[in-house]
Design a protein around this motif. Structure first.
Motif, PDB file in Angstrom:
ATOM      1  N   LEU A 532      -4.352 -57.529  -2.647  1.00  0.00           N
ATOM      2  CA  LEU A 532      -3.439 -57.798  -3.848  1.00  0.00           C
ATOM      3  C   LEU A 532      -2.829 -56.643  -4.206  1.00  0.00           C
ATOM      4  CD1 LEU A 532      -5.559 -60.307  -5.930  1.00  0.00           C
ATOM      5  CD2 LEU A 532      -3.225 -60.802  -4.804  1.00  0.00           C
ATOM      6  N   SER A 533      -4.272 -55.396  -4.207  1.00  0.00           N
ATOM      7  CA  SER A 533      -3.539 -53.991  -4.973  1.00  0.00           C
ATOM      8  C   SER A 533      -3.376 -52.681  -3.633  1.00  0.00           C
ATOM      9  CB  SER A 533      -5.110 -53.583  -5.280  1.00  0.00           C
ATOM     10  OG  SER A 533      -4.849 -54.939  -6.478  1.00  0.00           O
ATOM     11  N   ALA A 534      -3.806 -52.781  -1.823  1.00  0.00           N
ATOM     12  CA  ALA A 534      -3.541 -51.996  -1.784  1.00  0.00           C
ATOM     13  C   ALA A 534      -2.073 -50.942  -1.875  1.00  0.00           C
ATOM     14  CB  ALA A 534      -3.795 -52.187  -0.355  1.00  0.00           C
ATOM     15  N   THR A 535      -1.978 -50.098  -0.747  1.00  0.00           N
ATOM     16  CA  THR A 535      -0.984 -49.492  -0.989  1.00  0.00           C
ATOM     17  C   THR A 535      -0.323 -49.362   0.738  1.00  0.00           C
ATOM     18  OG1 THR A 535      -1.142 -46.956  -0.899  1.00  0.00           O
ATOM     19  CG2 THR A 535      -0.986 -48.510  -2.891  1.00  0.00           C
ATOM     20  N   GLY A 536       0.464 -49.660   1.142  1.00  0.00           N
ATOM     21  CA  GLY A 536       1.148 -49.555   2.419  1.00  0.00           C
ATOM     22  C   GLY A 536       1.108 -50.486   2.884  1.00  0.00           C
ATOM     23  N   ASP A 537       1.378 -50.565   4.477  1.00  0.00           N
ATOM     24  CA  ASP A 537       2.052 -52.218   5.022  1.00  0.00           C
ATOM     25  C   ASP A 537       0.690 -52.971   5.164  1.00  0.00           C
ATOM     26  OD1 ASP A 537       3.369 -53.532   6.491  1.00  0.00           O
ATOM     27  OD2 ASP A 537       3.521 -52.564   8.735  1.00  0.00           O
ATOM     28  N   ARG A 538       1.024 -54.125   4.620  1.00  0.00           N
ATOM     29  CA  ARG A 538      -0.044 -55.349   4.436  1.00  0.00           C
ATOM     30  C   ARG A 538       0.309 -56.327   5.483  1.00  0.00           C
ATOM     31  NH1 ARG A 538       0.260 -56.243  -1.750  1.00  0.00           N
ATOM     32  NH2 ARG A 538       2.543 -56.180  -1.307  1.00  0.00           N
ATOM     33  N   GLU A 539       0.932 -56.344   6.983  1.00  0.00           N
ATOM     34  CA  GLU A 539       1.768 -57.027   6.802  1.00  0.00           C
ATOM     35  C   GLU A 539       0.675 -57.530   8.334  1.00  0.00           C
ATOM     36  OE1 GLU A 539       5.754 -59.377   9.373  1.00  0.00           O
ATOM     37  OE2 GLU A 539       5.893 -57.415   8.153  1.00  0.00           O
ATOM     38  N   PRO A 540      -0.012 -56.714   9.109  1.00  0.00           N
ATOM     39  CA  PRO A 540      -0.960 -57.239   9.749  1.00  0.00           C
ATOM     40  C   PRO A 540      -2.138 -57.068   9.731  1.00  0.00           C
ATOM     41  CG  PRO A 540      -0.043 -54.485  10.431  1.00  0.00           C
ATOM     42  CD  PRO A 540       0.072 -54.891   8.622  1.00  0.00           C
ATOM     43  N   ALA A 541      -2.806 -57.036   7.951  1.00  0.00           N
ATOM     44  CA  ALA A 541      -4.268 -58.091   7.792  1.00  0.00           C
ATOM     45  C   ALA A 541      -3.490 -58.656   7.258  1.00  0.00           C
ATOM     46  CB  ALA A 541      -4.313 -57.463   6.449  1.00  0.00           C
ATOM     47  N   LEU A 542      -2.248 -59.606   6.436  1.00  0.00           N
ATOM     48  CA  LEU A 542      -2.001 -60.626   6.112  1.00  0.00           C
ATOM     49  C   LEU A 542      -1.843 -62.449   7.501  1.00  0.00           C
ATOM     50  CD1 LEU A 542       0.980 -60.274   3.696  1.00  0.00           C
ATOM     51  CD2 LEU A 542      -1.488 -60.949   2.835  1.00  0.00           C
ATOM     52  N   LYS A 543      -1.478 -61.165   8.744  1.00  0.00           N
ATOM     53  CA  LYS A 543      -1.237 -61.693   9.825  1.00  0.00           C
ATOM     54  C   LYS A 543      -2.072 -61.934  10.319  1.00  0.00           C
ATOM     55  CE  LYS A 543       3.255 -60.464  10.759  1.00  0.00           C
ATOM     56  NZ  LYS A 543       4.434 -60.187  12.415  1.00  0.00           N
ATOM     57  N   ALA A 544      -3.025 -61.127  10.355  1.00  0.00           N
ATOM     58  CA  ALA A 544      -4.767 -61.563  10.989  1.00  0.00           C
ATOM     59  C   ALA A 544      -5.267 -62.483   9.804  1.00  0.00           C
ATOM     60  CB  ALA A 544      -5.377 -60.283  10.950  1.00  0.00           C
ATOM     61  N   ILE A 545      -5.115 -62.625   8.772  1.00  0.00           N
ATOM     62  CA  ILE A 545      -5.704 -64.275   8.213  1.00  0.00           C
ATOM     63  C   ILE A 545      -4.977 -65.399   8.327  1.00  0.00           C
ATOM     64  CG2 ILE A 545      -5.750 -65.259   5.747  1.00  0.00           C
ATOM     65  CD1 ILE A 545      -5.984 -62.100   4.963  1.00  0.00           C
ATOM     66  N   ILE A 546      -4.123 -65.773   8.651  1.00  0.00           N
ATOM     67  CA  ILE A 546      -2.811 -66.605   8.777  1.00  0.00           C
ATOM     68  C   ILE A 546      -3.533 -66.894  10.409  1.00  0.00           C
ATOM     69  CG2 ILE A 546      -1.128 -67.449   9.338  1.00  0.00           C
ATOM     70  CD1 ILE A 546      -0.023 -65.999   7.520  1.00  0.00           C
ATOM     71  N   ALA A 547      -3.727 -65.498  11.235  1.00  0.00           N
ATOM     72  CA  ALA A 547      -4.378 -66.901  12.543  1.00  0.00           C
ATOM     73  C   ALA A 547      -5.510 -66.657  12.748  1.00  0.00           C
ATOM     74  CB  ALA A 547      -4.576 -65.051  13.532  1.00  0.00           C
ATOM     75  N   LEU A 548      -6.109 -67.402  11.593  1.00  0.00           N
ATOM     76  CA  LEU A 548      -7.728 -67.306  10.923  1.00  0.00           C
ATOM     77  C   LEU A 548      -7.839 -68.882  11.227  1.00  0.00           C
ATOM     78  CD1 LEU A 548      -9.561 -65.148   8.900  1.00  0.00           C
ATOM     79  CD2 LEU A 548      -9.663 -65.434  10.999  1.00  0.00           C
ATOM     80  N   THR A 549      -6.610 -69.617  10.921  1.00  0.00           N
ATOM     81  CA  THR A 549      -6.444 -71.093  10.415  1.00  0.00           C
ATOM     82  C   THR A 549      -5.223 -71.739  11.433  1.00  0.00           C
ATOM     83  OG1 THR A 549      -3.686 -70.502  10.416  1.00  0.00           O
ATOM     84  CG2 THR A 549      -4.977 -70.817   8.186  1.00  0.00           C
ATOM     85  N   ARG A 550      -4.963 -71.096  12.930  1.00  0.00           N
ATOM     86  CA  ARG A 550      -4.972 -71.720  13.998  1.00  0.00           C
ATOM     87  C   ARG A 550      -6.226 -71.350  15.180  1.00  0.00           C
ATOM     88  NH1 ARG A 550      -0.317 -68.183  12.796  1.00  0.00           N
ATOM     89  NH2 ARG A 550      -1.313 -66.713  14.595  1.00  0.00           N
ATOM     90  N   THR A 551      -7.494 -71.097  15.130  1.00  0.00           N
ATOM     91  CA  THR A 551      -8.866 -70.791  15.701  1.00  0.00           C
ATOM     92  C   THR A 551      -9.248 -71.745  15.864  1.00  0.00           C
ATOM     93  OG1 THR A 551     -10.884 -69.323  15.873  1.00  0.00           O
ATOM     94  CG2 THR A 551      -9.803 -69.767  13.908  1.00  0.00           C
TER      95      THR A 551
END
Length: 687
Positions: A532-551
């Motif tokens: 919610l508060s970090a600066t920079g590219d957050r997309e890889p981290a968001l994709k890693a969380i979404i990948a949890l729903t498919r594991t």
């Protein structure tokens, strides 16, 4: 003069001039002392046979003849020994004649020592008790029945004679062992016998440990026997090399709040050691309250307190909790910007090696002292204080009180480059965007530790009650009020500049280790706050969380059904934190867009209806409430197709029927006890 005397003297001189063989034999030290004390030239009262040298007696004629007879034979014997390759044995001669061998001398000394011990009072009792102690101290080698018998015998010996045992380094161990295996009545018996001696025991090199043995069981009666005997002697004991440590242990871990106040008051002056306020009502150790009642005493009290503090600092005994409490009381009663404040900060900075500041950081009062010094100090003072903690910040982060110093440094130091170079690398193990195995493990341990996570997440979550304990919140409120006049940089700007240095490695950690983080509540909270508060590219981290729903990993699937993971996903779907005061969601900037990414993943996997009827039904509900969600119609169409399934799962989760006057807690219990999925019911209402 007799001619034979002259001849004998000449012969002796010639014998002395003849070289003697050097014996390569080591002589024990005690024999050397004997030989030195037995000088062959002794003072004489007569000049008979003196050979003209007054005050010196020479051997008689018979002695000279004996020496001549023995001399040649002895020399031949020595030569034979050296010829055969053997070293001659050293023979020491004293006035009284040839000395005994080393073994015999040692036996005599041992016998004399035994005689001296036997002559002492209670010698037999002490000897027998030491035999029992020697057996009892090997706990694992003594059966329970035998131990009980030995303890009973030991108490038969020491009862009525405890004082005779406690001031000796060996017999005091007997009493400590007796306390170790004693029952409550036996411990109290020992404590009663020692009444009136506790101050002396505290000053004893060996008996001070006995006090710890008595107090470790936390018996109130024994505590109230010991602590009052220290009253009136605190200023002496805190300076004593032996008693100071046991006094501080008692103050920190045993004494009641009232007893601690009485002990601390003695730092304020001799009159507090003589006239105690405990008989007139509750005692307060707060110096501000005392000075409010007696303002005329401020100058002598502050002078005495400063002298005591300075004395212990100069002696390098800076680890005492009592000292840290006294320093806090002094600091709270001096004015900002005054000469006293300047001198106090210089006292903190002037300790060579920085032991004072390092010790302060790990106690409640000490950490507050350092935080206030950072807040009141100027830029130079803050830089010096920060330099002391180099290579210590990681340890401080894991400490209950040490992490508060790091939070204060964040909030008052304007030079964010200094903070980012000296503090942050230690907190994140000098991690960068690309994390190696050691750095990943270090960060995983830190962000899931109840204390170490605070200085990492504070910059992301600010003063969030979910992150900060109430004690930290109160301290930060005080620091923020002070920094208005002592710091120049805008707090928001300072926070953003620090976030820029901290965001990259933490986003990398989420991208690589989301599966591990999601399995703990602290890990879920960490991912939420950082995204919610970090600066920079957050997309890889968001994709890693979404990948949890498919594991298909069972541990991850189970973790996603936990409340902590559900709360994380719901917050990310909403795009920000919910503010209960404003009753709305405060969206992150820039927007996450997580809701669209997550829905597309669920839709592609055919899991939308499964989530709507499972433990994550509130996440599906959050899709419909989220701002900027672009798949509302698609979601509703899917839910209408499975309406029958939704109604089955919703079951009895109908409106609450609580009677008027019932409190909210009872109503919540009844709601939780009814069958059905509350989130699914709310979805049906939306349809």
């Amino acid at each position: 003069m007799h001619p034979s005397s002259v001849a004998s003297k000449g012969d002796i001189k010639r014998q002395r001039q003849e070289p003697e063989p050097v014996l390569d034999t080591k002589i024990p030290a005690r024999h050397l002392e004997t030989e030195t004390d037995s000088d062959p030239i002794v003072e004489s009262d007569t000049t008979e046979h003196s050979g003209g040298d007054d005050g010196v007696s020479w051997p008689s004629d018979d002695d000279v003849e004996n020496q001549e007879d023995v001399g040649d034979g002895g020399q031949e014997t020595l030569n034979e020994q050296y010829t055969n390759g053997n070293k001659p044995k050293a023979s020491l001669t004293t006035i009284d004649g040839p000395s005994t061998s080393s073994k015999e001398s040692h036996a005599k000394q041992k016998a004399l020592a035994q005689e001296r011990k036997a002559a002492k009072p209670n010698a037999d009792s002490i000897a027998r008790s030491k035999k029992l102690w020697e057996r009892l101290r090997r706990k694992s080698h003594v059966p329970l029945g035998e131990r009980k018998r030995l303890v009973a015998e030991l108490f038969d010996i020491i009862t009525g004679h405890v004082k005779d045992f406690v001031l000796k380094h060996d017999s005091v161990r007997v009493i400590q062992t007796a306390i170790k295996y004693a029952n409550l009545d036996q411990r109290r018996m020992i404590a009663r016998e020692l009444q009136g001696e506790y101050r002396g025991l505290a000053e004893s090199r060996y008996a001070k440990f006995l006090l710890g043995k008595l107090l470790v069981h936390d018996d109130k009666e024994i505590r109230d026997m010991i602590v009052p005997e220290l009253y009136g002697h605190v200023r002496r004991l805190i300076k004593h090399p032996e008693a100071s440590w046991i006094l501080d242990d008692i103050y920190r871990g045993v004494a009641t709040p009232s007893q601690k106040a009485i002990l601390l008051q003695e730092w304020y002056g001799a009159e507090f050691a003589i006239f105690k306020g405990g008989d007139k009502g509750p005692v307060s150790g707060e110096l501000k309250a005392i000075l409010a009642q007696r303002p005329e005493k401020r100058k002598p009290v502050m002078h005495t307190l400063h002298e005591m503090i300075n004395l212990l600092v100069q002696k390098k005994t800076t680890g005492f909790t009592m000292l840290h409490d006294a320093m806090l009381q002094y600091l709270l009663n001096i004015s900002p910007g005054s000469e006293e404040m300047t001198e106090f900060i210089e006292l903190l900075k002037g300790d060579e090696g920085g032991d004072l500041l390092k010790n302060l950081a790990f106690t409640r009062s000490g950490a507050r002292v350092v935080c206030l010094a950072l807040a009141y100090g100027n830029a130079k003072d803050r830089k010096v204080i920060l330099r002391v903690y180099k290579d210590t910040f990681a340890t401080m982060a894991y400490d209950t009180h040490g992490h508060q110093v790091i939070l204060a440094a964040y909030d008052v130091i304007d030079d964010t480059v200094l903070t980012s170079k000296s503090v942050l690398p230690e907190l994140i193990s000098k991690a960068s965007t690309d994390l190696d195995e050691n750095q990943r493990q270090y960060l995983l341990d830190a962000v899931t530790n109840i204390n170490a996570r605070i200085p990492i997440l504070y910059l992301f979550a600010a003063k969030s009650k979910a992150i900060l304990p109430s004690e930290d919140m109160d301290l930060l409120d005080t620091i923020h009020a002070i920094r208005i006049t002592t710091s120049k940089k805008d707090p928001i700007t300072r926070r953003k500049e620090l976030l820029a240095h901290l965001s990259s490695p933490l986003l990398s950690l989420i991208a690589t280790d989301a599966e591990i983080l999601v399995q703990s509540s602290f890990g879920c909270q960490f991912m939420t706050e950082v995204l919610l508060s970090a600066t920079g590219d957050r997309e890889p981290a968001l994709k890693a969380i979404i990948a949890l729903t498919r594991t298909d990993v069972p541990e991850v699937q189970e973790a996603l059904d936990a409340p902590s993971a559900g709360k994380m996903l719901k917050t990310l779907v909403q795009g920000g934190r919910y503010n209960p005061k404003l009753q709305k969601v405060e969206h992150a900037e820039p927007a996450l867009g997580f809701h669209n990414m997550l829905f597309e993943s669920l839709d592609a996997g055919g899991k939308v209806l499964e989530w709507a009827t499972g433990s994550n039904s509130f996440i599906v509900l959050a899709f419909l409430e989220a701002e900027g969600f672009g798949h509302t119609e698609v979601l509703k169409r899917l839910l209408r197709k499975g309406r029958h399934r939704l109604e089955e799962v919703a079951g009895g989760a109908g409106p609450s029927t609580a009677e008027a006057g019932d409190d909210k807690k009872e109503e919540r219990k009844r709601e939780n006890s009814r069958a059905g999925n509350r989130g699914t019911l709310l979805l049906l209402e939306r349809l």
